[in-house]
Design an enzyme around this catalytic site. Structure first.
Site, PDB file in Angstrom:
ATOM      1  CG  HIS A 164      91.336  73.750  73.270  1.00  0.00           C
ATOM      2  ND1 HIS A 164      90.307  73.402  72.467  1.00  0.00           N
ATOM      3  CD2 HIS A 164      91.503  75.050  73.509  1.00  0.00           C
ATOM      4  CE1 HIS A 164      89.967  74.697  72.119  1.00  0.00           C
ATOM      5  NE2 HIS A 164      90.572  75.780  72.794  1.00  0.00           N
ATOM      6  N   GLY A 205      82.047  65.198  52.980  1.00  0.00           N
ATOM      7  CA  GLY A 205      82.837  63.795  53.386  1.00  0.00           C
ATOM      8  C   GLY A 205      81.817  62.698  53.900  1.00  0.00           C
ATOM      9  N   GLY A 224      89.439  61.958  63.099  1.00  0.00           N
ATOM     10  CA  GLY A 224      88.434  62.662  63.339  1.00  0.00           C
ATOM     11  C   GLY A 224      87.543  63.401  62.394  1.00  0.00           C
TER      12      GLY A 224
END
Lengths: 298, 298
Positions: free
Chosen positions: A82, A163, A172
């Site tokens: 995925h 962020g 990630g």
């Protein structure tokens, strides 16, 4: 009335049962939040959690889940079928009761800010929370995936909404947003001719001039040897289930084909079905608070 | 799935706000029980409480309410327009979710036993909990009311099911039982001819050969100048709302009269409306657990 939000975080671990349970435990441990479902796929190496509860409680549970996933998952070693870009890959907030999409957008922003600041993970807002048109679509944001994002994140148009401006190698990046509940509704036709299902789907769906919030394709149910119009309704309050149903019937008449059945796939908000009862029964001035169950959890 | 029971105690005080609040407080204070509604009528000098929750919790709340009412209400001084025989007059348990009428009958018996033994109040079981055919009907039990019961209770056929064989002078006697939720559903006709509504009502209702669990009468809505078929459905799982609706339409055709609207009065279980959506949408194999809200309170 109590506000009710659904949240469906997807995280990038679908094989290690122990890690999966530890991450899901964060939801179980959060008071005021109900874990409705979670399932893992080994090939995808990915798990999907469905929870529901009050807005602040669900936001808290989502944060704790993202934090735990960032501790236990190492994306530099992740592989799976995925597409994915983060340990926690995507987190949609979905309005269920007495809450607007706008309030869910706020929740997404608050969560995104906290994830960016406290966990040092780059965050992108998507769907109704998106800050630019090209960020509405998840697949568009995720293009390039984890591996490609070390470069993609440096492009000015892909600066994260919250962020750091660089990838978190272990965790990630995470996509957070708000969207209306999606209803998967299929209508079965009394014919084995897939072309008829396809032709009806084209009349129904938005892209070809049909209903604004409907997507549709023709599908063959090979076991039953009947054709089906498979429909996604992305805004059931504006494009209702009964509208799709009646429009399929209307188009099917052209071929002398009857509607022989229908199915709702997965979870559906109570109001989406009660709206249909109201329409067909011609009920005037119905208040959802008349439904006994809607009064629970107030 | 969590079992869910509704309970609707009627007590004989509708004027003294302080006493009413103290009695209702017993429900508010019981954990696991939700007070949905309460209303008092000064002429009737009577209050009706609607609560919902788990079976044991609701039974406990009902006992505490009966106890408090027996302390604060003196039936020897009570007067009001509504027929009554006790401080707490009648207490029906109503199955809402994942619970059978039989289980509600058990609750009624357990509560009746405790009220008889601990509060020394004679108790009669009624409706589905009745121990004799002539005790099914509340009005039949209550005939003679508080004042007449000092004699009536001495007749062998009116020996109480629980508690003493004589009236409690202060608290009277209490009727406890179980019944299926009643749905009040009215269908509006596009005519000002009450005779047509009456004729349709006769075709619909059980007593004249119609639907087994339907009662119906014609009513004139004078403000709107339209006739209405006013229907009570006493077993919606067997005689559904959509069945009544379609049968009214079918009969109305004979007079060339359209159905112009409908209304649900008061509270209705979610399933009664979702059954209608399932029927009209032709949904196959629907599971009520697919409704998001049905998963709350598990």
């Amino acid at each position: 009335m109590a506000k009710l939000v659904e949240c469906v975080p997807n995280f990038s671990e679908g094989r290690d049962k122990e890690i999966i349970e530890k991450i899901v435990d964060e939801v179980r441990k959060t008071e005021g939040v109900k874990l409705l479902d979670y399932c893992s796929d080994k090939d995808h190496n990915r798990s999907v959690v469905t929870m529901i509860g009050g807005p602040q409680e669900v936001k808290e549970a989502a944060f704790k889940l993202i934090k735990k996933a960032s501790e236990l998952i190492d994306m530099s070693k992740h592989e799976g079928a995925h597409p994915r870009m983060g340990a926690t890959d995507v987190v949609p907030f979905i309005p269920i009761k007495d809450i607007t999409t706008e309030e869910c957008v706020e929740l997404a922003k608050e969560l995104g800010k906290r994830v960016g600041e406290e966990l040092n993970i780059p965050v992108y807002l998507y769907e109704d929370a998106a800050t630019a048109p090209e960020r509405q679509n998840l697949a568009n944001i995720r293009k390039g995936q984890y591996e490609g994002f070390f470069e993609k994140i440096k492009q000015p148009e892909w600066k994260p909404d919250f962020g750091p401006n660089e990838m978190n190698e272990k965790s990630g990046a995470t996509v957070i947003g708000a969207r209306f509940p999606l209803i998967a509704y299929n209508v079965n036709l009394g014919t084995d001719n897939i072309e008829i299902a396809n032709a009806i789907a084209r009349k129904i769906r938005h892209i070809n001039g049909g209903l604004r919030y409907a997507k549709a394709v023709g599908v063959m149910l090979t076991e039953r040897n009947i054709a089906q119009v498979s429909i996604n309704l992305v805004q059931y309050e504006k494009t209702a289930i009964y509208t799709a149903q009646e429009m399929v019937k209307m188009e099917a008449k052209r071929y002398g084909v009857p509607v022989v059945g229908a199915e709702v796939i997965g979870l559906v908000p109570m109001k989406a079905l009660i709206d249909c009862a109201e329409y067909y029964l011609q009920i005037e001035n119905f208040d959802i608070n008349q439904v006994l169950e809607s009064r629970l959890g107030e």
